[in-house]
Design an enzyme around this catalytic site. Structure first.
Site, PDB file in Angstrom:
ATOM      1  N   TYR A  54     -34.971  68.564  -9.978  1.00 30.57           N
ATOM      2  CA  TYR A  54     -36.008  67.708  -9.415  1.00 30.57           C
ATOM      3  C   TYR A  54     -37.412  68.303  -9.619  1.00 30.57           C
ATOM      4  CZ  TYR A  54     -31.807  65.923  -7.020  1.00 30.57           C
ATOM      5  OH  TYR A  54     -30.550  65.462  -6.728  1.00 30.57           O
ATOM      6  N   HIS A  60     -23.715  69.903  -9.956  1.00 26.56           N
ATOM      7  CA  HIS A  60     -24.454  68.627  -9.947  1.00 26.56           C
ATOM      8  C   HIS A  60     -23.680  67.495 -10.626  1.00 26.56           C
ATOM      9  CE1 HIS A  60     -28.930  67.289  -9.650  1.00 26.56           C
ATOM     10  NE2 HIS A  60     -28.137  66.254  -9.494  1.00 26.56           N
ATOM     11  N   LYS A  63     -28.264  72.483  -6.132  1.00 23.19           N
ATOM     12  CA  LYS A  63     -27.223  72.130  -7.114  1.00 23.19           C
ATOM     13  C   LYS A  63     -27.379  72.913  -8.411  1.00 23.19           C
ATOM     14  CE  LYS A  63     -27.659  67.525  -5.143  1.00 23.19           C
ATOM     15  NZ  LYS A  63     -29.082  67.309  -4.905  1.00 23.19           N
ATOM     16  N   ASP A 122     -32.008  68.023   1.007  1.00 26.57           N
ATOM     17  CA  ASP A 122     -31.203  68.047  -0.215  1.00 26.57           C
ATOM     18  C   ASP A 122     -32.115  68.297  -1.425  1.00 26.57           C
ATOM     19  OD1 ASP A 122     -28.453  67.237  -1.465  1.00 26.57           O
ATOM     20  OD2 ASP A 122     -30.020  66.290  -2.685  1.00 26.57           O
TER      21      ASP A 122
END
Ligand code: A2P
Length: 320
Positions: A50, A112, A79, A45
């Site tokens: 990130y 997201h 996302k 994921d």
């Protein structure tokens, strides 16, 4: 026992236990992904937010090149960040993620959050940084997501952090159904109503922060978190089965037929977490842990409801 999977309408299967990569720092995430793939993880994921997709992409490319895995055996999720909700921005955002991950397609692409920011804003510092639901209607973002699926850039599309109201709104407006809702879930936040809705509608629910995200950034920490991993109920079930508290939380998630994406960069914990997907808790354990519900969010979305924002916490979470 092999990791259980969700089977989608087209026959594709998503492993119920995946590797979370939020908070996995560049410099350590590639080693974690490589180790995870070596020991049998097939679901990873990701998200551009990130800040580590390029490094994850290197690890995936190397694993494929060396023959460790084939692309078609992997389930890779990413996302769409909140400042890419305008329809013209959706495909370029996905293309950037694909380039970073070094992939031709994603298995799953998610919105997201149901919250839109102005294109130049990554994190808001004032209410003026948002686009309201009328300025960036989620149905229009979804139509652009559908086009990326039509174009073969992702095999499935879905959402994250959508409550039942937000989800229904999208479902009624959609041509291509959202097939996954990824939300925070653990025994302090079982999301029973949302899970019932998802089950009835044939939508997979993926639990993020299944271990309570103890390493979340300081801005998301509050001093008064109730115990999760060291809650007496969890410790009792762990003792009964001779497993770790983290394994109890993951086995609980999988036993109730959600997917879970625990993050780890530690080889021993990666192994433990994957093994938890093969552990089934009995009804007594499930009832005991079921009593821990407090509706408690570690990731409470407060940033999206700052003063002057067009979004409120009730709008985000009420009726969940
Ligand atoms: P680490 O990466 O050092 O293993 P979440 O998935 O809820 O966001 O939680 C991630 C946090 O939980 C990280 O701090 C991670 O640390 C830790 N963690 C992951 N797996 C385990 C485990 N099996 N036991 C204890 N802590 C774990």
């Amino acid at each position: 026992m092999a990791t259980p999977t969700f089977t989608f309408a087209n026959g594709d299967r998503m492993p119920a236990l995946g590797l979370g990569t939020w908070k996995s720092a560049p410099g350590e995430v590639a080693a974690a992904v490589t180790e995870a793939l070596k020991i049998g993880y097939r679901h990873i994921d990701c998200a551009p937010l990130y800040g580590n997709e390029a490094e994850i992409g290197e690890a995936i490319a190397e694993a494929i090149k060396s023959g460790l895995v084939k692309r078609e055996e992997l389930w890779i999720t990413s996302k769409l960040w909140n400042n890419k909700h305008l329809p013209r921005d959706v495909r370029p955002a996905l293309e950037r993620t694909l380039a970073d991950l070094r992939l031709d397609y994603l298995d799953l692409y998610l919105i997201h959050w149901p919250v839109a920011l102005k294109p130049e804003i990554e994190f808001p510092t004032s209410g003026a940084d948002f686009l309201g639901p009328e300025e960036a209607p989620i149905e229009n973002t979804w139509a652009a997501m559908e086009e990326t699926a039509d174009a073969g850039l992702c095999r499935h599309i879905g959402v994250s952090n959508f409550n039942v109201h937000r989800f229904k709104q999208l479902l009624f407006a959609s041509r291509v159904r959202p097939e996954v809702n990824q939300v925070e879930s653990h025994p302090l936040l079982p999301q029973a109503m949302l899970l019932d809705f998802c089950r009835a509608a044939g939508i997979a629910l993926t639990a993020y922060s299944p271990l309570g995200s103890p390493d979340r950034p300081a801005r998301l920490q509050r001093g008064d978190d109730p115990p999760l991993r060291d809650a007496p109920e969890v410790l009792e079930v762990a003792g009964k089965h001779g497993i770790s508290p983290a394994q109890v939380l993951l086995a609980w998630a999988v036993t109730r037929r959600t997917a879970a994406i625990p993050k780890s960069v530690n080889p021993e914990r990666l192994k433990q977490n994957l093994e938890a997907a093969s552990i089934r808790l009995d009804q007594e354990d499930m009832d005991k842990i079921g009593g821990m519900d407090q509706g408690y969010r570690f990731i409470n979305g407060a940033l999206w409801a700052m003063e002057g924002s067009p979004y409120t916490l009730d709008w985000l979470w009420k009726g969940q």
